[in-house]
Design an enzyme around this catalytic site. Structure first.
Site, PDB file in Angstrom:
ATOM      1  N   ASN A  17       0.876  -1.169   0.000  1.00  0.00           N
ATOM      2  CA  ASN A  17       0.000   0.000   0.000  1.00  0.00           C
ATOM      3  C   ASN A  17       0.910   1.215   0.000  1.00  0.00           C
ATOM      4  O   ASN A  17       1.547   1.519   1.020  1.00  0.00           O
ATOM      5  CB  ASN A  17      -0.899  -0.015   1.243  1.00  0.00           C
ATOM      6  CG  ASN A  17      -1.822   1.189   1.321  1.00  0.00           C
ATOM      7  OD1 ASN A  17      -1.688   2.137   0.543  1.00  0.00           O
ATOM      8  ND2 ASN A  17      -2.747   1.180   2.256  1.00  0.00           N
ATOM      9  N   VAL A  18       1.006   1.904  -1.120  1.00  0.00           N
ATOM     10  CA  VAL A  18       1.984   2.991  -1.253  1.00  0.00           C
ATOM     11  C   VAL A  18       1.674   4.182  -0.351  1.00  0.00           C
ATOM     12  O   VAL A  18       2.516   5.056  -0.179  1.00  0.00           O
ATOM     13  CB  VAL A  18       2.110   3.478  -2.718  1.00  0.00           C
ATOM     14  CG1 VAL A  18       2.633   2.367  -3.605  1.00  0.00           C
ATOM     15  CG2 VAL A  18       0.793   4.045  -3.240  1.00  0.00           C
TER      16      VAL A  18
ATOM     17  N   ASN B  37       5.259   3.540  -9.633  1.00  0.00           N
ATOM     18  CA  ASN B  37       4.296   3.635 -10.728  1.00  0.00           C
ATOM     19  C   ASN B  37       2.846   3.733 -10.285  1.00  0.00           C
ATOM     20  O   ASN B  37       1.994   4.208 -11.038  1.00  0.00           O
ATOM     21  CB  ASN B  37       4.484   2.404 -11.634  1.00  0.00           C
ATOM     22  CG  ASN B  37       3.391   2.266 -12.662  1.00  0.00           C
ATOM     23  OD1 ASN B  37       3.342   3.002 -13.653  1.00  0.00           O
ATOM     24  ND2 ASN B  37       2.466   1.330 -12.427  1.00  0.00           N
TER      25      ASN B  37
ATOM     26  N   SER C 247       2.822  11.987 -15.846  1.00  0.00           N
ATOM     27  CA  SER C 247       1.830  11.991 -16.918  1.00  0.00           C
ATOM     28  C   SER C 247       2.096  13.184 -17.816  1.00  0.00           C
ATOM     29  O   SER C 247       2.745  14.165 -17.403  1.00  0.00           O
ATOM     30  CB  SER C 247       0.424  12.096 -16.316  1.00  0.00           C
ATOM     31  OG  SER C 247      -0.542  12.414 -17.302  1.00  0.00           O
TER      32      SER C 247
ATOM     33  N   TYR D 273      -5.294  15.823 -10.104  1.00  0.00           N
ATOM     34  CA  TYR D 273      -4.435  14.849 -10.780  1.00  0.00           C
ATOM     35  C   TYR D 273      -3.213  15.562 -11.367  1.00  0.00           C
ATOM     36  O   TYR D 273      -2.071  15.127 -11.179  1.00  0.00           O
ATOM     37  CB  TYR D 273      -5.228  14.154 -11.879  1.00  0.00           C
ATOM     38  CG  TYR D 273      -4.451  13.156 -12.703  1.00  0.00           C
ATOM     39  CD1 TYR D 273      -4.169  11.889 -12.212  1.00  0.00           C
ATOM     40  CD2 TYR D 273      -4.008  13.482 -13.991  1.00  0.00           C
ATOM     41  CE1 TYR D 273      -3.454  10.966 -12.974  1.00  0.00           C
ATOM     42  CE2 TYR D 273      -3.300  12.564 -14.754  1.00  0.00           C
ATOM     43  CZ  TYR D 273      -3.026  11.307 -14.242  1.00  0.00           C
ATOM     44  OH  TYR D 273      -2.326  10.401 -14.994  1.00  0.00           O
ATOM     45  N   ALA D 274      -3.454  16.666 -12.075  1.00  0.00           N
ATOM     46  CA  ALA D 274      -2.352  17.413 -12.686  1.00  0.00           C
ATOM     47  C   ALA D 274      -1.392  17.950 -11.630  1.00  0.00           C
ATOM     48  O   ALA D 274      -0.175  17.966 -11.835  1.00  0.00           O
ATOM     49  CB  ALA D 274      -2.900  18.565 -13.537  1.00  0.00           C
TER      50      ALA D 274
ATOM     51  N   LYS E   3       0.932  15.244 -10.623  1.00  0.00           N
ATOM     52  CA  LYS E   3       1.857  14.864 -11.688  1.00  0.00           C
ATOM     53  C   LYS E   3       2.899  15.951 -11.959  1.00  0.00           C
ATOM     54  O   LYS E   3       4.056  15.644 -12.291  1.00  0.00           O
ATOM     55  CB  LYS E   3       1.076  14.523 -12.958  1.00  0.00           C
ATOM     56  CG  LYS E   3       0.149  13.316 -12.793  1.00  0.00           C
ATOM     57  CD  LYS E   3       0.892  12.089 -12.261  1.00  0.00           C
ATOM     58  CE  LYS E   3       0.012  10.855 -12.205  1.00  0.00           C
ATOM     59  NZ  LYS E   3       0.743   9.667 -11.711  1.00  0.00           N
TER      60      LYS E   3
END
Length: 269
Positions: free
Chosen positions: A59-60, A86, A138, A151-152, A155
């Site tokens: 579990n990261v 990843n 991404s 999300y951005a 990333k």
């Protein structure tokens, strides 16, 4: 001596394809993932003819778990040649409709998961004097991504972490790269969290794009790793982003406004 790789989120999508590509290059892979049943099935499948992989639960978001897994690998094999951080998730929605819990969820996996893996693996690689850390970001980390703001954000942060460490780590014989996939045909779209949005509309729009197979992006990833590229991204997309953002900013603005318009059509009333 056979090289050793650790791949988080290695049970599906890009992670699984990276595991398969590494095996094809005679590298022993530790598949680290939270999906236990799927991980055991994949382990059996990939070990059919010869021992190629070992599955471990990971579990990261759990620092102690990440520490235990990476240190156990190092103690068992006395080396870690590649560490692929990843694991990640996607999330759609207008920022004004997100909660702090939404932010914490995606930051815990996409950013802190990468930080934990890097922070724990890096000293071990310094100790052995070699190794390559590969953090999955991404194309959304290379420019704006309306309606995927959280999300951005994660990333962009992963790219900042990785490209900075790329130069910081050189003195110790360690290489560091970030993988920036574009539209890859993986379960991440289907599993994404949509906040007050019709995910089926978003997924349909995304899958109208020209998709890259996980196998192709995995080959690009390993080739980029061998070339020690700070940023590994399908070149047509990278060049397109550079041209649109830098040379034709009016096209960039028009594109981002179109994304907003299309995304708002997917909002739930």
């Amino acid at each position: 001596m056979r090289k050793i790789a650790v791949v988080t989120g290695g049970v599906s999508g890009i992670g699984k394809a990276i595991c398969q590509e590494l095996i094809a290059r005679h590298i022993f892979v530790i598949i680290a993932d939270i999906q236990d049943h799927e991980g055991r099935v994949l382990e059996a499948e990939l070990n059919k003819d010869i021992a190629n992989v070992k599955f471990v639960h990971l579990n990261v978001t759990d620092y102690k778990n990440v520490t235990s897994v990476i240190h156990d690998v190092f103690e068992e094999f006395h080396r870690i040649d590649y560490l692929f951080n990843n694991a990640g998730i996607a999330m759609y929605g207008e920022m004004g409709e997100m909660t702090i819990e939404d932010w914490k969820e995606i930051m815990a996996i996409n950013l802190w998961g990468v930080i934990y893996g890097t922070q724990i693996g890096y000293p071990l690689m310094k100790k052995q004097g070699f190794g390559h850390i590969v953090n999955t970001s991404s194309a959304a980390g290379l420019g704006p991504s309306p309606f995927s703001t959280a999300y951005a954000t994660t990333k962009h942060a992963v790219i900042g972490l990785t490209t900075s460490l790329h130069y910081e780590a050189e003195e110790f014989g360690i290489k560091v790269s970030t993988l920036c996939p574009t539209f890859v045909d993986t379960p991440i779209f289907d599993n994404a969290k949509a906040i007050h949005m019709d995910k089926s509309i978003i997924t349909k729009q995304l899958k109208q794009q020209k998709m890259i197979s996980p196998q192709r992006i995995a080959k690009m990833a390993i080739e980029g790793v061998h070339q020690n590229k700070p940023i590994i991204c399908p070149m047509p997309m990278r060049k397109t982003l550079d041209v649109v953002f830098t040379i034709f900013p009016f096209l960039h603005k028009a594109l981002m406004r179109m994304v907003c318009k299309v995304s708002r059509n997917a909002r739930l009333t």
